[in-house]
Scaffold this motif. Sequence first.
Motif, PDB file in Angstrom:
ATOM      1  N   LYS A 153       0.850  -1.194   0.000  1.00 15.99           N
ATOM      2  CA  LYS A 153       0.000   0.000   0.000  1.00 15.99           C
ATOM      3  C   LYS A 153       0.881   1.238   0.000  1.00 15.99           C
ATOM      4  CE  LYS A 153      -3.637  -2.380   2.534  1.00 15.99           C
ATOM      5  NZ  LYS A 153      -4.470  -2.387   3.758  1.00 15.99           N
ATOM      6  N   ASN A 154       1.509   1.493  -1.123  1.00 18.41           N
ATOM      7  CA  ASN A 154       2.406   2.639  -1.186  1.00 18.41           C
ATOM      8  C   ASN A 154       1.799   3.803  -1.966  1.00 18.41           C
ATOM      9  OD1 ASN A 154       2.441   1.465  -3.674  1.00 18.41           O
ATOM     10  ND2 ASN A 154       4.661   1.418  -3.891  1.00 18.41           N
ATOM     11  N   LYS A 155       0.580   3.617  -2.482  1.00 14.92           N
ATOM     12  CA  LYS A 155      -0.023   4.673  -3.278  1.00 14.92           C
ATOM     13  C   LYS A 155      -0.724   5.672  -2.367  1.00 14.92           C
ATOM     14  CE  LYS A 155      -2.101   4.984  -7.793  1.00 14.92           C
ATOM     15  NZ  LYS A 155      -2.826   4.271  -8.840  1.00 14.92           N
ATOM     16  N   GLY A 156      -0.341   6.911  -2.457  1.00 12.09           N
ATOM     17  CA  GLY A 156      -1.001   7.957  -1.688  1.00 12.09           C
ATOM     18  C   GLY A 156      -0.587   8.036  -0.240  1.00 12.09           C
ATOM     19  N   THR A 157       0.480   7.352   0.156  1.00 14.00           N
ATOM     20  CA  THR A 157       0.903   7.397   1.554  1.00 14.00           C
ATOM     21  C   THR A 157       1.766   8.614   1.848  1.00 14.00           C
ATOM     22  OG1 THR A 157       2.798   6.005   1.006  1.00 14.00           O
ATOM     23  CG2 THR A 157       0.820   4.899   1.821  1.00 14.00           C
ATOM     24  N   GLN A 158       2.324   9.250   0.818  1.00 15.22           N
ATOM     25  CA  GLN A 158       3.168  10.418   1.029  1.00 15.22           C
ATOM     26  C   GLN A 158       2.628  11.595   0.226  1.00 15.22           C
ATOM     27  OE1 GLN A 158       7.105   9.303  -0.074  1.00 15.22           O
ATOM     28  NE2 GLN A 158       7.446   8.060   1.732  1.00 15.22           N
ATOM     29  N   LYS A 159       2.872  12.787   0.727  1.00 12.00           N
ATOM     30  CA  LYS A 159       2.433  13.982   0.015  1.00 12.00           C
ATOM     31  C   LYS A 159       3.325  14.229  -1.194  1.00 12.00           C
ATOM     32  CE  LYS A 159       0.351  16.391   3.908  1.00 12.00           C
ATOM     33  NZ  LYS A 159       0.347  17.616   4.721  1.00 12.00           N
ATOM     34  N   ARG A 160       2.700  14.734  -2.237  1.00 11.61           N
ATOM     35  CA  ARG A 160       3.439  15.051  -3.450  1.00 11.61           C
ATOM     36  C   ARG A 160       4.320  16.268  -3.194  1.00 11.61           C
ATOM     37  NH1 ARG A 160       2.363  18.510  -7.560  1.00 11.61           N
ATOM     38  NH2 ARG A 160       0.346  19.018  -6.664  1.00 11.61           N
ATOM     39  N   ILE A 161       5.542  16.217  -3.715  1.00 10.85           N
ATOM     40  CA  ILE A 161       6.463  17.346  -3.555  1.00 10.85           C
ATOM     41  C   ILE A 161       6.077  18.420  -4.558  1.00 10.85           C
ATOM     42  CG2 ILE A 161       8.870  18.078  -3.691  1.00 10.85           C
ATOM     43  CD1 ILE A 161       9.652  15.220  -2.918  1.00 10.85           C
ATOM     44  N   LYS A 162       5.814  19.611  -4.056  1.00  7.39           N
ATOM     45  CA  LYS A 162       5.397  20.722  -4.915  1.00  7.39           C
ATOM     46  C   LYS A 162       6.614  21.486  -5.424  1.00  7.39           C
ATOM     47  CE  LYS A 162       1.093  21.293  -2.351  1.00  7.39           C
ATOM     48  NZ  LYS A 162       0.274  22.203  -1.522  1.00  7.39           N
ATOM     49  N   GLY A 163       6.493  21.963  -6.657  1.00  4.49           N
ATOM     50  CA  GLY A 163       7.557  22.754  -7.250  1.00  4.49           C
ATOM     51  C   GLY A 163       7.558  24.185  -6.742  1.00  4.49           C
ATOM     52  N   LYS A 164       8.627  24.929  -7.049  1.00  2.00           N
ATOM     53  CA  LYS A 164       8.755  26.318  -6.589  1.00  2.00           C
ATOM     54  C   LYS A 164       7.637  27.189  -7.147  1.00  2.00           C
ATOM     55  CE  LYS A 164      12.734  25.972  -4.367  1.00  2.00           C
ATOM     56  NZ  LYS A 164      12.853  26.252  -2.949  1.00  2.00           N
ATOM     57  N   ARG A 165       7.293  26.978  -8.425  1.00  2.00           N
ATOM     58  CA  ARG A 165       6.257  27.800  -9.052  1.00  2.00           C
ATOM     59  C   ARG A 165       4.905  27.556  -8.393  1.00  2.00           C
ATOM     60  NH1 ARG A 165       5.855  27.628 -15.439  1.00  2.00           N
ATOM     61  NH2 ARG A 165       7.852  28.672 -15.131  1.00  2.00           N
ATOM     62  N   GLU A 166       4.601  26.272  -8.117  1.00  2.00           N
ATOM     63  CA  GLU A 166       3.332  25.946  -7.474  1.00  2.00           C
ATOM     64  C   GLU A 166       3.266  26.506  -6.064  1.00  2.00           C
ATOM     65  OE1 GLU A 166       0.489  22.007  -6.766  1.00  2.00           O
ATOM     66  OE2 GLU A 166       2.522  21.788  -7.556  1.00  2.00           O
ATOM     67  N   GLN A 167       4.396  26.461  -5.339  1.00  2.00           N
ATOM     68  CA  GLN A 167       4.418  27.039  -3.992  1.00  2.00           C
ATOM     69  C   GLN A 167       4.205  28.550  -4.033  1.00  2.00           C
ATOM     70  OE1 GLN A 167       8.128  25.867  -2.218  1.00  2.00           O
ATOM     71  NE2 GLN A 167       7.566  23.702  -2.028  1.00  2.00           N
ATOM     72  N   ALA A 168       4.831  29.222  -5.007  1.00  2.00           N
ATOM     73  CA  ALA A 168       4.680  30.678  -5.117  1.00  2.00           C
ATOM     74  C   ALA A 168       3.251  31.054  -5.477  1.00  2.00           C
ATOM     75  CB  ALA A 168       5.645  31.220  -6.167  1.00  2.00           C
ATOM     76  N   THR A 169       2.613  30.251  -6.352  1.00  2.00           N
ATOM     77  CA  THR A 169       1.221  30.522  -6.734  1.00  2.00           C
ATOM     78  C   THR A 169       0.303  30.368  -5.540  1.00  2.00           C
ATOM     79  OG1 THR A 169       1.691  29.686  -8.951  1.00  2.00           O
ATOM     80  CG2 THR A 169      -0.608  29.874  -8.338  1.00  2.00           C
ATOM     81  N   GLU A 170       0.483  29.305  -4.772  1.00  3.01           N
ATOM     82  CA  GLU A 170      -0.343  29.092  -3.585  1.00  3.01           C
ATOM     83  C   GLU A 170      -0.120  30.198  -2.558  1.00  3.01           C
ATOM     84  OE1 GLU A 170       0.303  25.212  -2.030  1.00  3.01           O
ATOM     85  OE2 GLU A 170      -0.721  24.198  -3.690  1.00  3.01           O
ATOM     86  N   GLN A 171       1.117  30.626  -2.411  1.00  5.90           N
ATOM     87  CA  GLN A 171       1.429  31.687  -1.451  1.00  5.90           C
ATOM     88  C   GLN A 171       0.762  33.008  -1.865  1.00  5.90           C
ATOM     89  OE1 GLN A 171       3.128  30.964   1.251  1.00  5.90           O
ATOM     90  NE2 GLN A 171       3.285  32.998   2.143  1.00  5.90           N
ATOM     91  N   HIS A 172       0.729  33.270  -3.172  1.00  4.65           N
ATOM     92  CA  HIS A 172       0.139  34.512  -3.676  1.00  4.65           C
ATOM     93  C   HIS A 172      -1.380  34.507  -3.523  1.00  4.65           C
ATOM     94  CE1 HIS A 172      -0.090  38.154  -6.010  1.00  4.65           C
ATOM     95  NE2 HIS A 172      -0.999  37.597  -6.809  1.00  4.65           N
ATOM     96  N   GLN A 173      -1.991  33.295  -3.570  1.00  3.05           N
ATOM     97  CA  GLN A 173      -3.443  33.189  -3.479  1.00  3.05           C
ATOM     98  C   GLN A 173      -3.953  33.229  -2.042  1.00  3.05           C
ATOM     99  OE1 GLN A 173      -4.277  29.577  -5.600  1.00  3.05           O
ATOM    100  NE2 GLN A 173      -4.157  30.554  -7.626  1.00  3.05           N
ATOM    101  N   LYS A 174      -3.076  33.174  -1.075  1.00  2.00           N
ATOM    102  CA  LYS A 174      -3.504  33.224   0.321  1.00  2.00           C
ATOM    103  C   LYS A 174      -4.065  34.613   0.643  1.00  2.00           C
ATOM    104  CE  LYS A 174      -0.487  29.809   2.490  1.00  2.00           C
ATOM    105  NZ  LYS A 174       0.572  29.604   3.477  1.00  2.00           N
ATOM    106  N   PRO A 175      -5.099  34.680   1.493  1.00  2.00           N
ATOM    107  CA  PRO A 175      -5.646  36.001   1.868  1.00  2.00           C
ATOM    108  C   PRO A 175      -4.655  36.774   2.739  1.00  2.00           C
ATOM    109  CG  PRO A 175      -6.683  34.256   3.151  1.00  2.00           C
ATOM    110  CD  PRO A 175      -5.830  33.578   2.123  1.00  2.00           C
ATOM    111  N   LEU A 176      -4.674  38.075   2.596  1.00  5.87           N
ATOM    112  CA  LEU A 176      -3.778  38.932   3.387  1.00  5.87           C
ATOM    113  C   LEU A 176      -4.263  38.994   4.827  1.00  5.87           C
ATOM    114  CD1 LEU A 176      -3.284  41.865   0.851  1.00  5.87           C
ATOM    115  CD2 LEU A 176      -1.790  39.904   1.244  1.00  5.87           C
ATOM    116  N   ARG A 177      -3.311  39.087   5.740  1.00  2.00           N
ATOM    117  CA  ARG A 177      -3.634  39.224   7.161  1.00  2.00           C
ATOM    118  C   ARG A 177      -2.627  40.147   7.821  1.00  2.00           C
ATOM    119  NH1 ARG A 177      -2.356  32.948   8.671  1.00  2.00           N
ATOM    120  NH2 ARG A 177      -0.311  32.852   7.715  1.00  2.00           N
TER     121      ARG A 177
END
Length: 199
Positions: A153-177
């Motif tokens: 059972k090795n499918k889906g047991t670990q989180k996918r490693i996100k790339g730099k671009r995907e991390q930056a996009t997610e960071q930009h989409q976060k609401p300001l606080r």
Amino acid sequence: MHTVRHHLENNSAECTCKMYEREGIPCRHILWVIKEKGLKSLPAAYIKTRWTKAAMNMPMFDLGGNLIEDTTNMEAVKKKVGHLWSEIFTCVSMAENNEDCLDDFMKLIDGFKQSLLSRGNLQASGDKGKQMETLLDCPVPEEVTILDPNKSKNKGTQKRIKGKREQATEQHQKPLRLCRTCQQMATHDSRNCPDKVGY
């Protein structure tokens, strides 16, 4: 602590750890003494035949002490067998498009097989099972059951490693606080504020 006794007449040595007597490999204590004596090579007394190419030329015995195979001429026999197989395959490939030639070749092979069986002292290759039973001293099982391997059972047991671009996009989409450190509306908070670096 181990004691090594060195014999000057043949440059052999004996160690109280008895590794050479048990495993046939000189221990580090003997090797250290040989090195300290300035010897450039290992004395011949420490080179067992089983660690050399000459071991292949020694006869092989089964558990009962019976000679299995005389390996002195093994290489020459292997070459002959390989050449014979090559000739047989050549004959088959030459005769495969002519049914009469195939029938003639089959008659020749069957005749030679019968002459071999009539000699009595030769065993067919089908008797290898009996040879293995004699060697292992246990019967060969008629049926072997092999079970399917357990599913991993090795499918889906670990989180996918996100790339730099995907991390930056997610960071930009976060609401300001409001950051309580720099008192600005931003995507970070007081725990990871850039002004706090090196503080």
